[in-house]
Scaffold this active site. Structure first.
Site, PDB file in Angstrom:
ATOM      1  CB  SER A  62      46.632  23.077  17.418  1.00  0.00           C
ATOM      2  OG  SER A  62      45.444  23.270  16.700  1.00  0.00           O
TER       3      SER A  62
HETATM    4  N1  SAH Z   1      44.630  27.723  14.359  1.00  0.00           N
HETATM    5  C1  SAH Z   1      44.322  27.605  15.774  1.00  0.00           C
HETATM    6  C2  SAH Z   1      43.442  26.420  16.078  1.00  0.00           C
HETATM    7  C3  SAH Z   1      42.053  26.807  16.370  1.00  0.00           C
HETATM    8  S1  SAH Z   1      40.968  25.463  16.723  1.00  0.00           S
HETATM    9  C4  SAH Z   1      45.615  27.594  16.568  1.00  0.00           C
HETATM   10  O1  SAH Z   1      46.499  28.306  16.200  1.00  0.00           O
HETATM   11  O2  SAH Z   1      45.716  26.931  17.580  1.00  0.00           O
HETATM   12  C5  SAH Z   1      39.998  25.400  15.283  1.00  0.00           C
HETATM   13  C6  SAH Z   1      39.163  26.602  14.974  1.00  0.00           C
HETATM   14  O3  SAH Z   1      38.376  26.285  13.821  1.00  0.00           O
HETATM   15  C7  SAH Z   1      38.159  27.023  16.041  1.00  0.00           C
HETATM   16  O4  SAH Z   1      38.431  28.335  16.439  1.00  0.00           O
HETATM   17  C8  SAH Z   1      36.791  26.910  15.342  1.00  0.00           C
HETATM   18  O5  SAH Z   1      35.881  27.921  15.712  1.00  0.00           O
HETATM   19  C9  SAH Z   1      37.192  27.034  13.885  1.00  0.00           C
HETATM   20  N2  SAH Z   1      36.207  26.526  12.918  1.00  0.00           N
HETATM   21  C10 SAH Z   1      35.405  25.442  13.023  1.00  0.00           C
HETATM   22  N3  SAH Z   1      34.639  25.312  11.913  1.00  0.00           N
HETATM   23  C11 SAH Z   1      34.988  26.341  11.089  1.00  0.00           C
HETATM   24  C12 SAH Z   1      34.551  26.759   9.778  1.00  0.00           C
HETATM   25  N4  SAH Z   1      33.620  26.111   9.095  1.00  0.00           N
HETATM   26  N5  SAH Z   1      35.114  27.875   9.261  1.00  0.00           N
HETATM   27  C13 SAH Z   1      36.067  28.571   9.923  1.00  0.00           C
HETATM   28  N6  SAH Z   1      36.510  28.220  11.144  1.00  0.00           N
HETATM   29  C14 SAH Z   1      35.978  27.121  11.721  1.00  0.00           C
END
Ligand code: SAH
Length: 221
Positions: A62
């Site tokens: 993000s």
């Molecule tokens: N926290 C991260 C953002 C990652 S993007 C940062 O520091 O930038 C969002 C993440 O959510 C992705 O890696 C995706 O695989 C995960 N995601 C999507 N659906 C999910 C679910 N049902 N359970 C756990 N993770 C999920």
């Protein structure tokens, strides 16, 4: 001071403070966690720009401002004592930032490769108060509930009831809700058996992918 550290300070002063991030704990943590260490070599130079970056598997890390905004909007009352759940670890960046000012972060990621890499990144940087779990975050992580706050980094079609049921009284869930192109960041605060919800901002997140649909929760407000 190396170039990454300089770029990180500029990020805090020019992007975060100027756009309304005021929480000193969040600002300090954003100024200390090396975002460039969470992305692949080809994106390291861009790590302190005001944008999301690809992390593989169709996912993104993000935008720094959004990470800071979500963490600030958790409104933790006693941050140093807080146990916080994050859904969507990605490569572990937001969990690392959060871990700087709370007691422990539990974080759930559905893509096994990302969960493994997040764990490696956090270990390499010696962040020890974070536990990564591979799983469907739509169910939360009941084992360590209830939490002082829950932050979700992927957009759900609706608030998954198990997340609400894993909040302590007065604790906040911050979650993007809605379809691509029409998402809102929502804060839901547990008040007895009810929840007060508030729209914080329009946002754009990757979707929260439910592996089994949304389970029902008897505690739903
Ligand atoms: N926290 C991260 C953002 C990652 S993007 C940062 O520091 O930038 C969002 C993440 O959510 C992705 O890696 C995706 O695989 C995960 N995601 C999507 N659906 C999910 C679910 N049902 N359970 C756990 N993770 C999920």
């Amino acid at each position: 001071m190396d170039n990454f550290t300089k770029a990180r300070h500029t990020m805090v002063n020019k992007q975060l403070k100027q756009r309304g991030i005021v929480d000193p704990l969040v600002l300090e943590a954003m100024g200390s966690v090396p975002r460039h260490s969470f992305v692949s070599m080809e994106y390291q130079e861009l790590a302190y720009k005001d944008s999301p970056l690809p992390i593989g598997y169709g996912q993104t890390i993000s935008q720094p401002y959004i990470v800071a905004f979500m963490l600030q909007e958790l409104r933790l009352k006693t941050p140093r004592k807080a146990i916080v759940l994050e859904i969507g670890s990605g490569l572990g960046y937001q969990a690392a930032v959060l871990s700087q000012f709370v007691k422990h972060v539990y974080t759930v990621e559905r893509i096994p490769e990302l969960a493994a890499q997040a764990e490696q990144n956090l270990l390499a940087l010696s962040y020890s108060n974070i536990t990564v779990c591979r799983g469907d975050g739509g169910y939360g992580w009941p084992k360590y509930a209830p939490y002082d706050a829950i932050v979700v980094a992927a957009a759900a079609p609706e608030i998954p009831p198990p997340l609400l049921s894993q909040l302590k009284a007065d604790a906040a869930l911050v979650i993007p809700v809605g379809e691509a192109g029409n998402q809102q960041l929502i804060r839901a605060v547990a008040k007895g058996r009810k929840f007060h919800t508030e729209v914080l901002a329009p946002v754009a997140f990757v979707p929260l992918i439910g592996e089994h649909g949304w389970p029902e929760s008897k505690d739903e407000g």
